[in-house]
Enzyme design. Structure first.
Site, PDB file in Angstrom:
ATOM      1  N   GLU A  94      14.698  64.884 -45.697  1.00  0.00           N
ATOM      2  CA  GLU A  94      14.288  65.322 -44.369  1.00  0.00           C
ATOM      3  C   GLU A  94      13.031  66.169 -44.520  1.00  0.00           C
ATOM      4  O   GLU A  94      13.001  67.032 -45.389  1.00  0.00           O
ATOM      5  CB  GLU A  94      15.374  66.147 -43.687  1.00  0.00           C
ATOM      6  CG  GLU A  94      14.987  66.473 -42.251  1.00  0.00           C
ATOM      7  CD  GLU A  94      16.066  67.243 -41.483  1.00  0.00           C
ATOM      8  OE1 GLU A  94      17.120  67.547 -42.061  1.00  0.00           O
ATOM      9  OE2 GLU A  94      15.804  67.543 -40.315  1.00  0.00           O
ATOM     10  N   GLY A 130      17.233  75.876 -47.046  1.00  0.00           N
ATOM     11  CA  GLY A 130      18.498  76.512 -47.398  1.00  0.00           C
ATOM     12  C   GLY A 130      19.499  75.480 -47.895  1.00  0.00           C
ATOM     13  O   GLY A 130      20.113  75.644 -48.937  1.00  0.00           O
ATOM     14  N   ALA A 131      19.632  74.405 -47.115  1.00  0.00           N
ATOM     15  CA  ALA A 131      20.582  73.362 -47.480  1.00  0.00           C
ATOM     16  C   ALA A 131      20.298  72.127 -46.638  1.00  0.00           C
ATOM     17  O   ALA A 131      19.570  72.212 -45.646  1.00  0.00           O
ATOM     18  CB  ALA A 131      22.016  73.829 -47.242  1.00  0.00           C
ATOM     19  N   MET A 132      20.896  70.982 -47.033  1.00  0.00           N
ATOM     20  CA  MET A 132      20.605  69.724 -46.353  1.00  0.00           C
ATOM     21  C   MET A 132      21.870  68.909 -46.171  1.00  0.00           C
ATOM     22  O   MET A 132      22.647  68.746 -47.114  1.00  0.00           O
ATOM     23  CB  MET A 132      19.553  68.961 -47.183  1.00  0.00           C
ATOM     24  CG  MET A 132      19.209  67.592 -46.626  1.00  0.00           C
ATOM     25  SD  MET A 132      18.469  67.718 -44.970  1.00  0.00           S
ATOM     26  CE  MET A 132      18.989  66.133 -44.300  1.00  0.00           C
ATOM     27  N   GLU A 133      22.027  68.390 -44.952  1.00  0.00           N
ATOM     28  CA  GLU A 133      23.293  67.788 -44.530  1.00  0.00           C
ATOM     29  C   GLU A 133      23.435  66.304 -44.859  1.00  0.00           C
ATOM     30  O   GLU A 133      24.130  65.590 -44.140  1.00  0.00           O
ATOM     31  CB  GLU A 133      23.430  67.976 -43.014  1.00  0.00           C
ATOM     32  CG  GLU A 133      22.466  67.128 -42.144  1.00  0.00           C
ATOM     33  CD  GLU A 133      21.206  67.854 -41.691  1.00  0.00           C
ATOM     34  OE1 GLU A 133      20.832  68.855 -42.339  1.00  0.00           O
ATOM     35  OE2 GLU A 133      20.597  67.414 -40.697  1.00  0.00           O
ATOM     36  N   ASN A 134      22.814  65.800 -45.933  1.00  0.00           N
ATOM     37  CA  ASN A 134      22.932  64.379 -46.290  1.00  0.00           C
ATOM     38  C   ASN A 134      24.370  63.907 -46.130  1.00  0.00           C
ATOM     39  O   ASN A 134      25.303  64.594 -46.553  1.00  0.00           O
ATOM     40  CB  ASN A 134      22.513  64.179 -47.741  1.00  0.00           C
ATOM     41  CG  ASN A 134      21.239  64.908 -48.074  1.00  0.00           C
ATOM     42  OD1 ASN A 134      20.214  64.637 -47.490  1.00  0.00           O
ATOM     43  ND2 ASN A 134      21.314  65.871 -48.977  1.00  0.00           N
ATOM     44  N   GLU A 165      25.912  72.973 -42.207  1.00  0.00           N
ATOM     45  CA  GLU A 165      25.657  71.641 -42.779  1.00  0.00           C
ATOM     46  C   GLU A 165      26.851  70.716 -42.529  1.00  0.00           C
ATOM     47  O   GLU A 165      26.679  69.539 -42.231  1.00  0.00           O
ATOM     48  CB  GLU A 165      25.345  71.737 -44.276  1.00  0.00           C
ATOM     49  CG  GLU A 165      24.185  72.676 -44.642  1.00  0.00           C
ATOM     50  CD  GLU A 165      22.900  72.421 -43.883  1.00  0.00           C
ATOM     51  OE1 GLU A 165      22.669  71.293 -43.411  1.00  0.00           O
ATOM     52  OE2 GLU A 165      22.110  73.386 -43.735  1.00  0.00           O
ATOM     53  N   HIS A 173      26.873  69.327 -39.015  1.00  0.00           N
ATOM     54  CA  HIS A 173      25.891  68.257 -38.808  1.00  0.00           C
ATOM     55  C   HIS A 173      26.507  66.865 -38.949  1.00  0.00           C
ATOM     56  O   HIS A 173      25.949  65.890 -38.476  1.00  0.00           O
ATOM     57  CB  HIS A 173      24.757  68.378 -39.829  1.00  0.00           C
ATOM     58  CG  HIS A 173      23.582  69.188 -39.369  1.00  0.00           C
ATOM     59  ND1 HIS A 173      23.013  69.048 -38.118  1.00  0.00           N
ATOM     60  CD2 HIS A 173      22.830  70.120 -40.012  1.00  0.00           C
ATOM     61  CE1 HIS A 173      21.979  69.869 -38.014  1.00  0.00           C
ATOM     62  NE2 HIS A 173      21.851  70.545 -39.140  1.00  0.00           N
ATOM     63  N   GLU A 214      19.421  70.464 -34.358  1.00  0.00           N
ATOM     64  CA  GLU A 214      19.400  71.813 -34.929  1.00  0.00           C
ATOM     65  C   GLU A 214      19.863  72.882 -33.939  1.00  0.00           C
ATOM     66  O   GLU A 214      20.649  73.756 -34.286  1.00  0.00           O
ATOM     67  CB  GLU A 214      18.023  72.141 -35.499  1.00  0.00           C
ATOM     68  CG  GLU A 214      17.652  71.281 -36.711  1.00  0.00           C
ATOM     69  CD  GLU A 214      18.676  71.320 -37.835  1.00  0.00           C
ATOM     70  OE1 GLU A 214      19.509  72.230 -37.865  1.00  0.00           O
ATOM     71  OE2 GLU A 214      18.629  70.406 -38.689  1.00  0.00           O
TER      72      GLU A 214
END
Ligand SMILES: [Zn+2]
Length: 854
Positions: A126, A258-262, A295, A298, A317
């Site tokens: 992203e 910070g982090a990613m919601e894959n 996350e 999401h 978001e």
């Protein structure tokens, strides 16, 4: 090939230009043959022209890829390589596209696409990172199922979805849920897991793992509990169940966000997931709990229902920040969470909304989407959802959101889709409310009052200052929560939500025996700047009596602000009434310690600067700093007799626990220790440092000692103890600068950039040093300009490696027009120096240009 520097102005993308992609992607199969400098990616993708699309162009995004071969239906083809991708002649019927590309994960310091962190492969796609992995229609409205095969010697190989098969040197994954490419993820490395499981509301068993580097296994338990609580909460509150057999979280040291919601494989900056009492502060624990929830949430708001295009970023978001705030409010204290969020909103979003980087919650144009992961999209986006909920009520909110999930599951949506479910569920017309999405700027809300013959009238006037590209604004719908207090402090009218729709509008309250004291904008019911002529006596009255905890805090905050402003402008002494009110509250054991800590924490120095600017004064950062010091010193002296007892009463003993009550107590205890240190020269802080068995108390003690210039020995001891722990060392770096005097902050920071453990390649370390400098208001804005120079030099150096983190950090200059002509000239010089750097990235070019154009 790296991106060449743009010779002309970078391309601008517009919301109004949206056109759908001409093909459906029916399935994607990817094979990765991992090698640090030459990874091969083979793709096999089923495309079909969309019905009705006449001869659509077949364009696939691709950047920094070396094309080895391509084929259509098995026959080799030679595509035309263009700026940012390729085009190719393809049949006007379904066909199979195959391509093989080579990429260089080890050389990827931008940390977008596939890259390496400590020998481990990981991805960040992203917003537009997937195009650095293979040629693909890299846009969120193209959704497909993915099958992934990973070949390599790494013991652990992960991707999205469920594992399907594995053997020596390979593993295969299948994600049955159609998703856009930005949710793709791959991880491979020498990792260990902290396993657990969760049983969903329909009885399905889900395997849970947190994957970390060997040695970090002991820091996963808290994150795992937070994950399970989040899964349960989303079932209980939103009826959303998890939808795969497995959920993996991976901790990565080098990460821009910070982090990613894959999907099914969340990738976290290790600072946002690893926690232990010895190495993490209470604030770290709280943040980790919130980000894991964010996350995870999401999975429904972002993954199952995604965004049609990146202009709609707030769709996922804003809603997900709103949901994670609800979660934290339920897990901890709702008023404390609300107050903390408003402090954050004012510190980060209000300056953005009032400066050169102001943009609507749904922007209508951008050059680099990475520059729009902003406080406006996230935090103001969440405020807009909160207003909507307040306007329609809890029941209708639940109805509308359920309709959103039912109607749009599996789709890529817009803000229009989101608002339509609210219109359909409630029968309301939300066309005026939609202005919150299209108009930038923070509305000012002026309020005046009248009391005649038992009738009390509140009159509101709204206006929003011009923002870039938007000189005039139409009135918005503003929900104003109001309660009234009688002269004795009793509430005579409970909270009522007034719905303001006009530029100027009055509301009346009948049958009041005496003129009431209004409590306006309870719970901060709208993200506006309230302007009301009132007295400190009335503020003190509200601080003592308001039934709304937010407005009680707000009254204290306003008192603090007025006291500071008077000290800076008039050289006044600290306000006696305010000092008195603070002391009363501090000694009042019936009050929640976390709330007392919040009232005791003063408005930030940047906040005072903004207030002065709004009142027509160029703020002097040194004077603001001095006022803060004088105020704290006076408060400490007046409380001298009670500080030791207060310190003892708020000391938390026994085994460390990051629960809300203990965190609140330690927060208050730390603030008392800092006052005490002003009187005892650091004796108590030194004792606390020796005795501390957790990072919160160790860090608080060290901060007090360094501020008092008594902490050299402890700082060295801290360094020796923790030099092997990257996350703790980030704290050490930041603290050196935060505790420095204004005149030395820049030189302390400069020395730290020469430290062996400083590196431009790790975003956390860069932010620890440069973020701490930018956050030291009087140090960064010191009249010498040394702070501006140091930041500019480091931004120029970092841009060559990591444009995304560089561009975000440019925002440190966004408030430059607040300050005097000398400082503005110094900042302009640095901004122009950055802008004139040869080969400057598109990301940073856009940010610096926008700031300079102010
Ligand atoms: Zn998010």
């Amino acid at each position: 090939m790296k991106d060449a520097a743009p010779e002309t102005a970078p391309e601008t993308f517009y919301l109004k230009d949206y056109t759908p992609f001409g093909f459906e992607v029916q399935s994607v199969e990817l094979t990765f043959r991992l090698a640090p400098k030459a990874t091969r990616v083979l793709s096999r993708i089923h495309f079909a022209p969309k019905p009705g699309a006449a001869n659509p162009e077949f364009f696939l995004h691709g950047e920094q890829l070396t094309l080895i071969s391509a084929a259509v239906d098995g026959a080799p083809v030679t595509p035309t390589l263009t700026e940012g991708g390729l085009t190719c002649d393809v049949p006007d019927r379904p066909f199979v596209w195959e391509a093989e590309v080579e990429i260089d994960p080890q050389g990827n310091t931008a940390l977008e696409g596939l890259y390496m962190s400590n020998g481990m492969y990981c991805t960040q796609c992203e917003a537009e990172g997937f195009r650095k992995i293979t040629y693909y229609p890299d846009r969120p409205d193209v959704m497909s199922t993915f099958r992934v095969r990973i070949e390599g010697d790494e013991p652990v190989k992960l991707s999205n979805g469920n594992p399907t098969a594995s053997g020596a040197g390979w593993a295969e994954w299948h994600d049955p849920w159609p998703k856009p490419a930005y949710l793709f993820a791959l991880v491979a490395g020498d990792l260990v897991n902290h396993p657990d499981s969760f049983t969903t509301m329909s009885g399905k068993e889900v395997e849970l793992n947190i994957w970390v580097r060997p040695g970090d296994e002991g820091k996963c338990a808290f994150g795992m509990e937070a994950l399970k609580k989040s899964m349960k909460w989303d079932e209980d509150v939103y009826g959303r169940e998890y939808d795969l057999d497995i959920f993996n979280i991976v901790a990565v040291d080098d990460f821009n966000m910070g982090a990613m919601e894959n999907k099914g494989l969340n990738i976290f900056n290790s600072s946002c997931v690893l926690a232990s009492p010895e190495t993490s502060t209470d604030a770290n624990f709280e943040r980790i709990e919130a980000i894991i929830a964010h996350e995870y949430f999401h999975n429904w708001t972002g993954n199952r229902i995604t965004c049609r295009d990146w202009f709609q970023l707030c769709l996922k978001e804003g809603l997900t920040v709103f949901r994670d705030a609800q979660f934290t409010a339920d897990m901890r204290s709702a008023p404390v969470k609300r107050i903390s969020d408003v402090i954050d909103l004012r510190a980060r979003q209000f300056p953005e909304d009032g400066g050169p980087l102001a943009h609507p919650v749904r922007p209508e144009q951008f050059q680099e989407i990475n520059n729009f992961y902003t406080a406006t999209i996230y935090e103001k986006g969440a405020e807009v959802i909160g207003m909507l909920k307040r306007l329609v009520g809890d029941e209708d909110y639940a109805k509308a959101v359920t309709l959103y999930f039912d109607r749009h599951d599996g789709q890529a949506c817009t803000i229009e889709d989101w608002l339509k479910v609210f219109e359909d569920a409630t029968g309301r017309d939300l066309s005026q409310f939609k202005r919150w999405y299209s108009q930038a700027g923070t509305p000012h809300l002026k309020v005046s009052e009248d009391y005649t013959d038992g009738t009390y009238t509140l009159t509101f006037e709204q206006s929003t200052p011009p923002t870039p590209g938007q000189p005039d604004k139409d009135p918005r719908v503003i929900p104003i929560a109001v309660g009234l207090l009688g002269p004795n402090g009793d509430e005579v009218c409970a909270t009522r939500v007034l719905e303001m729709t006009e530029a100027k509008q009055s509301f009346t309250f009948d049958g009041l025996a005496a003129k009431p004291v209004p409590s306006v904008l309870r719970e901060f019911s709208a993200p506006v700047i309230l302007e009301r002529d009132t007295s400190n006596a009335e503020r003190a009255f509200l601080l003592a009596h308001d039934t709304d905890p937010f407005n009680r805090w707000e009254a204290g905050n306003a008192l603090a602000r007025e006291a500071r402003v008077a000290m800076v402008l008039e050289g006044a002494a600290p306000d006696a009434d305010y000092l008195d009110a603070l002391q009363k509250l501090l000694r009042d054991d019936s009050q929640d310690p976390a709330f007392r800590a919040l009232v005791l924490s003063p408005p930030s120095q940047s906040d005072i600067a903004q207030t002065l600017f709004e009142r027509g004064h160029a703020p002097d950062p040194q004077k603001i700093f001095d006022a803060a010091e004088t105020f704290a010193q006076t408060l400490a002296q007046q409380l001298a007799d009670s500080l030791p007892r207060l310190y003892a009463d708020t000391t938390v003993s026994g085994a460390y626990s990051p629960d809300a009550i203990s965190c609140g107590k330690r927060d208050l205890n730390g603030r008392i220790l800092s006052l005490l240190t002003r009187l005892d020269g650091g004796q108590q802080a030194a004792r606390q440092y020796e005795d501390a068995d957790n990072m919160t108390q160790q860090y608080a003690a060290l901060a007090c000692l360094l501020k008092a210039e008594k902490g050299d020995a402890q700082s060295q001891a801290f360094f020796d103890q923790w030099k092997g722990d990257r996350l703790v060392m980030d704290k050490w770096f930041a603290l050196q600068i935060a505790s420095a005097a204004p005149e030395t902050a820049a030189s302390v920071a400069r020395d730290l950039t020469q430290h062996d453990l400083f590196t431009l390649k790790n975003p956390n370390r860069f932010r620890a040093v440069m973020g701490a400098l930018a956050g030291h208001h009087a140090g960064f804005h010191h009249a010498s300009g040394a702070g501006y120079r140091l930041l500019a030099e480091n931004l120029i150096a970092l841009d060559k490696l990591n444009p995304q983190t560089t561009a975000r950090m440019c925002a440190a200059f966004q408030t430059w027009k607040r300050y005097d002509a000398d400082r503005q000239a110094l900042i302009r010089t640095e901004l122009e120096r950055i802008a004139g750097t040869e080969g400057l990235s598109r990301d940073t070019t856009e940010m610096v240009t926008r700031i300079l154009d102010a």
